[in-house]
Design an enzyme around this catalytic site. Structure first.
Site, PDB file in Angstrom:
ATOM      1  N   PRO A  11       0.792  -1.226   0.000  1.00 19.58           N
ATOM      2  CA  PRO A  11       0.000   0.000   0.000  1.00 19.58           C
ATOM      3  C   PRO A  11       0.828   1.282   0.000  1.00 19.58           C
ATOM      4  CG  PRO A  11      -0.071  -1.056   2.153  1.00 19.58           C
ATOM      5  CD  PRO A  11       0.578  -2.026   1.210  1.00 19.58           C
ATOM      6  N   ASN A  12       0.310   2.239  -0.723  1.00 17.92           N
ATOM      7  CA  ASN A  12       0.862   3.600  -0.820  1.00 17.92           C
ATOM      8  C   ASN A  12       2.143   3.688  -1.644  1.00 17.92           C
ATOM      9  OD1 ASN A  12      -1.147   4.973   0.834  1.00 17.92           O
ATOM     10  ND2 ASN A  12      -0.328   3.757   2.509  1.00 17.92           N
ATOM     11  N   ARG A  19       4.939  11.085  -2.484  1.00 19.18           N
ATOM     12  CA  ARG A  19       4.722  10.819  -1.069  1.00 19.18           C
ATOM     13  C   ARG A  19       5.992  11.074  -0.264  1.00 19.18           C
ATOM     14  NH1 ARG A  19       4.649   4.668   1.178  1.00 19.18           N
ATOM     15  NH2 ARG A  19       4.016   5.166   3.285  1.00 19.18           N
ATOM     16  N   TYR A  24      11.157   8.999   1.176  1.00 22.40           N
ATOM     17  CA  TYR A  24      11.103   7.930   0.172  1.00 22.40           C
ATOM     18  C   TYR A  24      11.806   8.266  -1.146  1.00 22.40           C
ATOM     19  CZ  TYR A  24       7.747   5.896   3.394  1.00 22.40           C
ATOM     20  OH  TYR A  24       7.153   5.363   4.509  1.00 22.40           O
ATOM     21  N   ASN A  75       8.167  -5.585  -0.873  1.00 29.78           N
ATOM     22  CA  ASN A  75       8.049  -4.393  -0.033  1.00 29.78           C
ATOM     23  C   ASN A  75       6.575  -4.293   0.313  1.00 29.78           C
ATOM     24  OD1 ASN A  75       7.885  -1.967   1.240  1.00 29.78           O
ATOM     25  ND2 ASN A  75       8.984  -0.789  -0.325  1.00 29.78           N
ATOM     26  N   ALA A  78       3.227  -0.726   4.827  1.00 31.72           N
ATOM     27  CA  ALA A  78       2.776  -0.794   6.229  1.00 31.72           C
ATOM     28  C   ALA A  78       2.299  -2.188   6.629  1.00 31.72           C
ATOM     29  CB  ALA A  78       1.681   0.235   6.459  1.00 31.72           C
ATOM     30  N   GLU A  99      13.097  -9.210   1.617  1.00 31.09           N
ATOM     31  CA  GLU A  99      12.267  -8.071   2.038  1.00 31.09           C
ATOM     32  C   GLU A  99      13.020  -6.778   1.730  1.00 31.09           C
ATOM     33  OE1 GLU A  99      11.496  -8.146   6.242  1.00 31.09           O
ATOM     34  OE2 GLU A  99      10.302  -6.300   6.186  1.00 31.09           O
ATOM     35  N   HIS A 101      12.762  -2.406   1.911  1.00 29.54           N
ATOM     36  CA  HIS A 101      12.122  -1.127   2.260  1.00 29.54           C
ATOM     37  C   HIS A 101      12.992  -0.013   1.706  1.00 29.54           C
ATOM     38  CE1 HIS A 101       9.303  -3.045   4.989  1.00 29.54           C
ATOM     39  NE2 HIS A 101      10.322  -3.793   5.397  1.00 29.54           N
ATOM     40  N   SER A 103      13.035   3.092   2.831  1.00 27.45           N
ATOM     41  CA  SER A 103      13.562   3.855   3.968  1.00 27.45           C
ATOM     42  C   SER A 103      14.211   2.902   4.971  1.00 27.45           C
ATOM     43  CB  SER A 103      12.421   4.631   4.638  1.00 27.45           C
ATOM     44  OG  SER A 103      11.481   3.734   5.214  1.00 27.45           O
ATOM     45  N   ARG A 108      13.326   4.971  12.177  1.00 27.71           N
ATOM     46  CA  ARG A 108      12.022   5.634  12.148  1.00 27.71           C
ATOM     47  C   ARG A 108      11.210   5.306  13.410  1.00 27.71           C
ATOM     48  NH1 ARG A 108       9.257   5.099   6.534  1.00 27.71           N
ATOM     49  NH2 ARG A 108       8.072   6.814   7.481  1.00 27.71           N
TER      50      ARG A 108
HETATM   51  C1  DQA Z   1       8.200   1.226   3.573  1.00 28.24           C
HETATM   52  C2  DQA Z   1       8.317   1.476   5.083  1.00 28.24           C
HETATM   53  C3  DQA Z   1       6.974   1.248   5.762  1.00 28.24           C
HETATM   54  O1  DQA Z   1       7.089   1.498   7.167  1.00 28.24           O
HETATM   55  C4  DQA Z   1       5.932   2.184   5.200  1.00 28.24           C
HETATM   56  O2  DQA Z   1       4.672   1.919   5.783  1.00 28.24           O
HETATM   57  C5  DQA Z   1       5.871   2.133   3.724  1.00 28.24           C
HETATM   58  C6  DQA Z   1       7.099   2.062   2.953  1.00 28.24           C
HETATM   59  C7  DQA Z   1       9.516   1.590   2.836  1.00 28.24           C
HETATM   60  O3  DQA Z   1       9.652   1.167   1.694  1.00 28.24           O
HETATM   61  O4  DQA Z   1      10.352   2.298   3.381  1.00 28.24           O
HETATM   62  O5  DQA Z   1       4.785   2.249   3.124  1.00 28.24           O
HETATM   63  O6  DQA Z   1       7.937  -0.141   3.360  1.00 28.24           O
END
Ligand code: DQA
Length: 146
Positions: A11-12, A19, A24, A75, A78, A99, A101, A103, A108
């Protein structure tokens, strides 16, 4: 023909570039996909790159990967921090999982510092932006060749 590596985004991540760019970066998800595709081609791999805002759709794609993919780069956004359903699907898939990410989740908020996905992952790459996807592909190229 060898099966693809599923590169699944949660998501997102469709909002990348717009964003919170300070966290990011300025690459869009399409930029990330293009870089991953170029690296996959250089490594003689193929990828199937997807994004969903929907937990159930991610679970279904992971289930599909069991037969259709040779590995997963995930990835989960959340859902990494919340989803036992995603973890269960990864464990059932019995595939190598990396996995990623963008960030550094360990710099964080405390609620980002635990990931259910990690429990099913061969390795975790975080904090390196889009490069993380390329490094995950490199790691899988070695792993799948051995
Ligand atoms: C994320 C880190 C997650 O905590 C966050 O909710 C994301 C992006 C990252 O790629 O840094 O949506 O997965």
């Amino acid at each position: 023909m060898a099966k693809p590596i599923y590169v699944l985004n949660g998501p997102n991540l469709n909002m990348l570039g717009l964003r919170e760019p300070a966290i990011y970066g300025s690459d869009s998800l399409d930029d990330v996909r293009k870089k991953a595709e170029a690296r996959a081609t250089a490594l003689a791999l193929t990828i199937d790159f997807r994004q969903s805002n929907n937990e159930g759709e991610l679970v279904s794609w992971i289930q599909e990967a069991r037969d259709k993919a040779q590995a997963i780069i995930l990835n989960a956004g959340a859902y990494s921090h919340t989803s036992i359903a995603v973890l269960d699907a990864l464990q059932a898939a019995e595939l190598p999982v990396i996995e990623v990410h963008l960030s550094n989740i360990f710099r964080r908020e405390p609620y980002r510092q635990h990931s259910y996905v990690s429990q099913a992952a061969k390795g975790v790459i975080c904090g390196l932006g889009a490069k993380g996807y390329e490094l995950a592909l490199e790691a899988l190229a070695d792993l799948l060749a051995s």
